[in-house]
Design an enzyme around this catalytic site. Sequence first.
Site, PDB file in Angstrom:
ATOM      1  N   GLU A   1       9.322  -7.066  -9.920  1.00  0.00           N
ATOM      2  CA  GLU A   1       8.194  -7.968  -9.575  1.00  0.00           C
ATOM      3  C   GLU A   1       8.260  -9.344 -10.049  1.00  0.00           C
ATOM      4  O   GLU A   1       8.663  -9.675 -11.141  1.00  0.00           O
ATOM      5  CB  GLU A   1       7.062  -7.262 -10.492  1.00  0.00           C
ATOM      6  CG  GLU A   1       6.776  -5.675  -9.956  1.00  0.00           C
ATOM      7  CD  GLU A   1       5.664  -5.180 -10.495  1.00  0.00           C
ATOM      8  OE1 GLU A   1       5.009  -5.399 -11.660  1.00  0.00           O
ATOM      9  OE2 GLU A   1       5.163  -4.207 -10.375  1.00  0.00           O
TER      10      GLU A   1
ATOM     11  N   SER B   1       5.793  -5.322  -1.194  1.00  0.00           N
ATOM     12  CA  SER B   1       5.949  -3.805  -1.375  1.00  0.00           C
ATOM     13  C   SER B   1       6.114  -3.250  -0.171  1.00  0.00           C
ATOM     14  O   SER B   1       7.211  -3.203   0.355  1.00  0.00           O
ATOM     15  CB  SER B   1       4.662  -3.748  -2.323  1.00  0.00           C
ATOM     16  OG  SER B   1       4.579  -2.452  -2.865  1.00  0.00           O
ATOM     17  N   ALA B   2       5.219  -2.306   0.287  1.00  0.00           N
ATOM     18  CA  ALA B   2       5.730  -1.567   1.460  1.00  0.00           C
ATOM     19  C   ALA B   2       5.783  -2.368   2.563  1.00  0.00           C
ATOM     20  O   ALA B   2       6.877  -1.892   3.357  1.00  0.00           O
ATOM     21  CB  ALA B   2       4.386  -0.798   1.925  1.00  0.00           C
TER      22      ALA B   2
ATOM     23  N   HIS C   1       8.999  -3.163  -6.525  1.00  0.00           N
ATOM     24  CA  HIS C   1       8.469  -2.841  -8.100  1.00  0.00           C
ATOM     25  C   HIS C   1       9.548  -2.214  -8.742  1.00  0.00           C
ATOM     26  O   HIS C   1       9.365  -1.372  -9.712  1.00  0.00           O
ATOM     27  CB  HIS C   1       7.472  -1.918  -7.980  1.00  0.00           C
ATOM     28  CG  HIS C   1       6.143  -2.551  -7.182  1.00  0.00           C
ATOM     29  ND1 HIS C   1       5.276  -3.248  -7.689  1.00  0.00           N
ATOM     30  CD2 HIS C   1       5.734  -1.911  -5.885  1.00  0.00           C
ATOM     31  CE1 HIS C   1       4.245  -3.585  -6.552  1.00  0.00           C
ATOM     32  NE2 HIS C   1       4.487  -2.938  -5.540  1.00  0.00           N
TER      33      HIS C   1
ATOM     34  N   GLY D   1       0.851  -1.174   0.056  1.00  0.00           N
ATOM     35  CA  GLY D   1      -0.130   0.051  -0.033  1.00  0.00           C
ATOM     36  C   GLY D   1       0.933   1.135   0.063  1.00  0.00           C
ATOM     37  O   GLY D   1       1.768   1.465  -0.708  1.00  0.00           O
TER      38      GLY D   1
END
Lengths: 235, 235
Positions: free
Chosen positions: B194, B122-123, B159, B90
């Site tokens: 990714e 991700s985060a 990413h 997020g």
Amino acid sequence: MKNLLVASTSTVYGGSYLDYLLPTLKSHYKNVGELLFVPYARPGGISHEEYTQRTAKAFSNINLKVKGLHTCKNPIEAIKIAKGIFTGGGNTFVLVNALHTLEIMQPLREALFHGTPYLGTSAGSNICGITMQTTNDMPIVYPPSFKTLGVLPFNINPHYLDPDTSSKHMGETRETRIKEYHTQNTIPVLGLREGSWLEVKGETIMLKGKLPVRVFEKNKAAYEIEPNTEISTFN
Amino acid sequence: MKNLLVASTSTVYGGSYLDYLLPTLKSHYKNVGELLFVPYARPGGISHEEYTQRTAKAFSNINLKVKGLHTCKNPIEAIKIAKGIFTGGGNTFVLVNALHTLEIMQPLREALFHGTPYLGTSAGSNICGITMQTTNDMPIVYPPSFKTLGVLPFNINPHYLDPDTSSKHMGETRETRIKEYHTQNTIPVLGLREGSWLEVKGETIMLKGKLPVRVFEKNKAAYEIEPNTEISTFN
């Protein structure tokens, strides 16, 4: 009376540094003589001196001298007496950190409200908004605050980029990021595409360049405003 | 002994949420029973509850129950006793702000050093680094600090995206941004593409997935490390 040019980018594809803006800058900075340059955003991490020299070279095309703010013994006084100011792009966190640390955010704000002709590109435009919170940059330093000049009644997203529908990348699009911003904030955001700029005369804000601007307001669908139109939405 | 999976993304192109990781997660979270989910990054601004339900649905495919940390009366205790933890992606600023504000950064760090099986995407991977300063996200909130868990001896850029040589956009490439980071910082950065993830067992860090990772160190040319190789550079 504010007299600002707030540009998405310093350089458009295929062009050289500032060239597409030079005809506009010639009249914007008429009778300025010497321009005060704020080099603190340091694009690519270059030195203040190197950045100032690069900028001086561009402005020599319209016979304007450039002085780097980093060379001024009293930066606050230099901002006060400047006949024209330009803040170049680079990293917005680095720029905002410097402006707060050197305590020149407020003097710069006052100069712009008093009518000193100003140009911002990219990070230098980002700081014209109320906060820097719609920057695209990496947080490579931790500034004391995200608050910026507030000479515009909204925030800027420079280098605004439409979603690439053919992309296989799963990172967020620019629009998604700005929508996430509005889950935490209420300030409207203008997505300013490369080659576009805002011309601010007093409280009148006109969109210049060839492309429309994309406007994001909390709890509203994003919409576009055409060039040579007044941005009156937030008055 | 650390036992971490640090993934670039939760979702690969053409896939569904977490599906490419499920075979790995089945053994990673063996005998966990109930997984503690940290929902604070709020992708797209969705609620903690909505995010937890979305995650529970994905983990139901490997018969794992999911509990949202936001439902725990004592989050610090919940982290301490958790058999497995997952922090979803997020906005990294929103996530880090929540972890600092709720004072759970340190308890989470301790749990991971004590061997609680962890997944970040991700985060949730970004926070495994020393700081969050190589996030791609917008600074939509102002966290009390950019410091993160420090369970990896470098920072993560999730990413990770190679430059698009056909692009006419003048904004900085990812590589340019990370190079700018190194004008202000010394911590190495792993650009994790990714579909890639790091498998951390104690001090051994292996690159998994099909793609190489791009490594950035201050004052060095960026280089690549192939999958199924130990990342030993920073030991």
